[in-house]
Design an enzyme around this catalytic site. Structure first.
Site, PDB file in Angstrom:
ATOM      1  N   ASP A  28       0.871  -1.161   0.032  1.00 12.57           N
ATOM      2  CA  ASP A  28      -0.208   0.218  -0.066  1.00 12.57           C
ATOM      3  C   ASP A  28       0.969   1.204   0.115  1.00 12.57           C
ATOM      4  O   ASP A  28       2.230   1.406   0.329  1.00 12.57           O
ATOM      5  CB  ASP A  28      -0.845   0.053   1.321  1.00 12.57           C
ATOM      6  N   GLY A  31      -0.140   5.367  -4.262  1.00 15.59           N
ATOM      7  CA  GLY A  31      -0.656   6.823  -4.855  1.00 15.59           C
ATOM      8  C   GLY A  31       0.155   7.934  -3.915  1.00 15.59           C
ATOM      9  O   GLY A  31       0.595   9.000  -4.514  1.00 15.59           O
ATOM     10  N   TRP A  33       3.065   7.879  -2.391  1.00 19.31           N
ATOM     11  CA  TRP A  33       4.457   8.205  -2.747  1.00 19.31           C
ATOM     12  C   TRP A  33       4.519   9.093  -3.857  1.00 19.31           C
ATOM     13  O   TRP A  33       5.389   9.965  -3.959  1.00 19.31           O
ATOM     14  CB  TRP A  33       4.948   6.677  -3.070  1.00 19.31           C
ATOM     15  N   SER A  73      -7.716  -5.442  -5.454  1.00 19.81           N
ATOM     16  CA  SER A  73      -8.863  -5.956  -4.259  1.00 19.81           C
ATOM     17  C   SER A  73     -10.198  -5.708  -5.096  1.00 19.81           C
ATOM     18  O   SER A  73     -10.409  -4.969  -6.267  1.00 19.81           O
ATOM     19  CB  SER A  73      -9.130  -5.222  -3.158  1.00 19.81           C
ATOM     20  N   ASN A  76     -11.167  -2.176  -5.415  1.00 19.10           N
ATOM     21  CA  ASN A  76     -10.339  -1.254  -6.136  1.00 19.10           C
ATOM     22  C   ASN A  76     -11.113  -1.008  -7.484  1.00 19.10           C
ATOM     23  O   ASN A  76     -10.486  -0.104  -8.273  1.00 19.10           O
ATOM     24  CB  ASN A  76      -8.712  -1.672  -6.346  1.00 19.10           C
ATOM     25  N   ARG A 196       2.110  -4.694   5.930  1.00 20.04           N
ATOM     26  CA  ARG A 196       1.405  -3.620   5.375  1.00 20.04           C
ATOM     27  C   ARG A 196       2.036  -2.577   5.470  1.00 20.04           C
ATOM     28  O   ARG A 196       2.658  -2.121   6.590  1.00 20.04           O
ATOM     29  CB  ARG A 196       0.033  -3.449   6.115  1.00 20.04           C
ATOM     30  N   ARG A 202      -5.271  -1.750   8.878  1.00 14.29           N
ATOM     31  CA  ARG A 202      -6.189  -2.579   8.551  1.00 14.29           C
ATOM     32  C   ARG A 202      -6.085  -3.895   7.649  1.00 14.29           C
ATOM     33  O   ARG A 202      -5.102  -3.739   7.031  1.00 14.29           O
ATOM     34  CB  ARG A 202      -7.573  -1.687   8.079  1.00 14.29           C
TER      35      ARG A 202
HETATM   36  C1  IPE Z   1      -5.496  -2.683  -0.218  1.00 20.19           C
HETATM   37  O1  IPE Z   1      -4.943  -1.463  -0.325  1.00 20.19           O
HETATM   38  C2  IPE Z   1      -5.525  -3.312  -1.315  1.00 20.19           C
HETATM   39  C3  IPE Z   1      -4.154  -3.549  -2.100  1.00 20.19           C
HETATM   40  C4  IPE Z   1      -3.096  -3.267  -1.755  1.00 20.19           C
HETATM   41  C5  IPE Z   1      -4.342  -3.959  -3.420  1.00 20.19           C
HETATM   42  P1  IPE Z   1      -6.249  -0.334  -0.503  1.00 20.19           P
HETATM   43  O2  IPE Z   1      -5.527   1.058  -0.583  1.00 20.19           O
HETATM   44  O3  IPE Z   1      -7.058  -0.627  -1.428  1.00 20.19           O
HETATM   45  O4  IPE Z   1      -6.974  -0.291   0.830  1.00 20.19           O
HETATM   46  P2  IPE Z   1      -7.671   1.000   1.642  1.00 20.19           P
HETATM   47  O5  IPE Z   1      -8.723   1.395   0.910  1.00 20.19           O
HETATM   48  O6  IPE Z   1      -6.695   1.809   2.083  1.00 20.19           O
HETATM   49  O7  IPE Z   1      -8.443  -0.006   2.741  1.00 20.19           O
HETATM   50  C1  IPE Z   2      -1.661   0.305  -3.202  1.00 22.53           C
HETATM   51  O1  IPE Z   2      -1.197   1.663  -3.407  1.00 22.53           O
HETATM   52  C2  IPE Z   2      -1.702  -0.347  -4.718  1.00 22.53           C
HETATM   53  C3  IPE Z   2      -3.438  -0.756  -4.975  1.00 22.53           C
HETATM   54  C4  IPE Z   2      -4.069  -0.602  -4.117  1.00 22.53           C
HETATM   55  C5  IPE Z   2      -3.369  -1.150  -6.409  1.00 22.53           C
HETATM   56  P1  IPE Z   2      -2.460   2.637  -3.656  1.00 22.53           P
HETATM   57  O2  IPE Z   2      -2.958   3.124  -4.830  1.00 22.53           O
HETATM   58  O3  IPE Z   2      -3.769   2.288  -2.627  1.00 22.53           O
HETATM   59  O4  IPE Z   2      -1.637   3.847  -2.543  1.00 22.53           O
HETATM   60  P2  IPE Z   2      -2.375   5.060  -1.539  1.00 22.53           P
HETATM   61  O5  IPE Z   2      -3.080   4.123  -0.389  1.00 22.53           O
HETATM   62  O6  IPE Z   2      -3.627   5.601  -2.129  1.00 22.53           O
HETATM   63  O7  IPE Z   2      -1.404   5.845  -1.299  1.00 22.53           O
HETATM   64 MG    MG Z   3      -4.057   2.313  -0.569  1.00 21.90          MG
END
Ligand code: IPE
Ligand code: IPE
Ligand code: MG
Length: 250
Positions: A28, A31, A33, A73, A76, A196, A202
């Site tokens: 996680d 985005g 970063w 997920s 997503n 994580r 979570r």
């Molecule tokens: C969990 O991250 C899913 C993946 C890393 C693929 P998310 O960024 O989707 O989770 P939430 O929304 O913070 O719970």
């Molecule tokens: C995890 O990084 C990758 C996926 C869920 C595909 P995020 O895209 O959730 O990045 P943040 O949490 O918005 O920084």
């Molecule tokens: Mg995320």
């Protein structure tokens, strides 16, 4: 000298006892970063793919048998279409680019999740990768794509109910091990350690059943910045844990 011995000699791990057999990672923070650097979110995903390659190699070299990573997920799909499309294209591009090398390194790749709604060409690449690497044993690499733990359990229940309806199974036969056999992860032991990144505390619908007794390690580091050193820290933290499984008293 066996291949395993050679790989353990070069390991930076101080204590080779009590290593986890199976690590699960919620990758996680891609985005955030990118945002911190004034870049589009997709740059974070691109960089995150490099991190994954490095971490998979560490697991293989350090004798950690199974790595399960959360790549996309079931929730997503709710992201902007441009981001979802980019991720699907990235998965496919990576598979095409990395398959030969992963196969040569003995990686056995398995995708877990409901693959049917994914783009056809991506599905083809996934099935081809699973078929090509199915007999490899150096490291088992599970990638969760369109994965949601609740949906996984619902699907398992549906399959079990069908068996009962067809008279092939009796309700009394349903127990924890039978249900586990109907999950995508039936071939893997439960994770010993969950990592994580990005500080979120979570599970986000990841391996809820399988992680009943998994040790959890959360780092503030964003996934594209995670690296071998960070993995070592997670392993050292894990090695200090006293896994009680509800049985021991202190
Ligand atoms: C969990 O991250 C899913 C993946 C890393 C693929 P998310 O960024 O989707 O989770 P939430 O929304 O913070 O719970
Ligand atoms: C995890 O990084 C990758 C996926 C869920 C595909 P995020 O895209 O959730 O990045 P943040 O949490 O918005 O920084
Ligand atoms: Mg995320």
């Amino acid at each position: 000298m066996t291949a395993q011995l050679i790989s353990t000699i070069s390991t930076p791990i101080k204590d080779l006892t009590k290593l986890p057999q199976h690590i699960a990672i919620i990758m996680d923070g891609n985005g955030r970063w990118a945002k911190n650097k004034g870049l589009p979110r997709i740059e974070g995903h691109r960089r995150g793919a490099n991190t994954l390659k490095e971490i998979l190699r560490c697991c293989k070299n350090w004798g950690i048998k199974t790595l399960t990573t959360y790549a996309f997920s079931t929730e997503n799909w709710g992201r902007p279409l441009t981001e979802v499309d980019f991720l699907m294209a990235l998965f496919e591009r990576l598979l095409r680019k990395e398959l030969a090398e992963m196969n040569a390194e003995g990686v056995c790749i398995r995708f877990i999740g409901d693959l049917s709604p994914l783009p056809q060409s991506l599905q083809q690449s996934m099935y081809q990768a699973m078929e090509t690497t199915k007999n490899n044993q150096a490291v088992y690499f599970n990638v969760a794509i369109n994965y949601g733990s609740r949906l996984e359990i619902v699907k398992a229940c549906r399959s079990i109910a069908e068996k009962i309806e067809q008279g092939e199974l009796k309700p009394e036969a349903i127990d924890e091990s039978l249900l586990s056999e109907y999950l995508y992860t039936s071939d893997s032991p439960d994770p010993d350690l969950l990592i994580r990144t990005s500080g979120e505390m979570r599970l986000s619908n990841f391996l809820l059943w399988q992680m009943a007794y998994t040790e959890i390690y959360i780092t503030e580091t964003l996934w594209p910045d995670f690296n071998q050193q960070e993995l070592l820290q997670a392993l050292e933290s894990y090695q200090k844990r006293d896994r009680r499984f509800g049985r021991k008293v202190s």
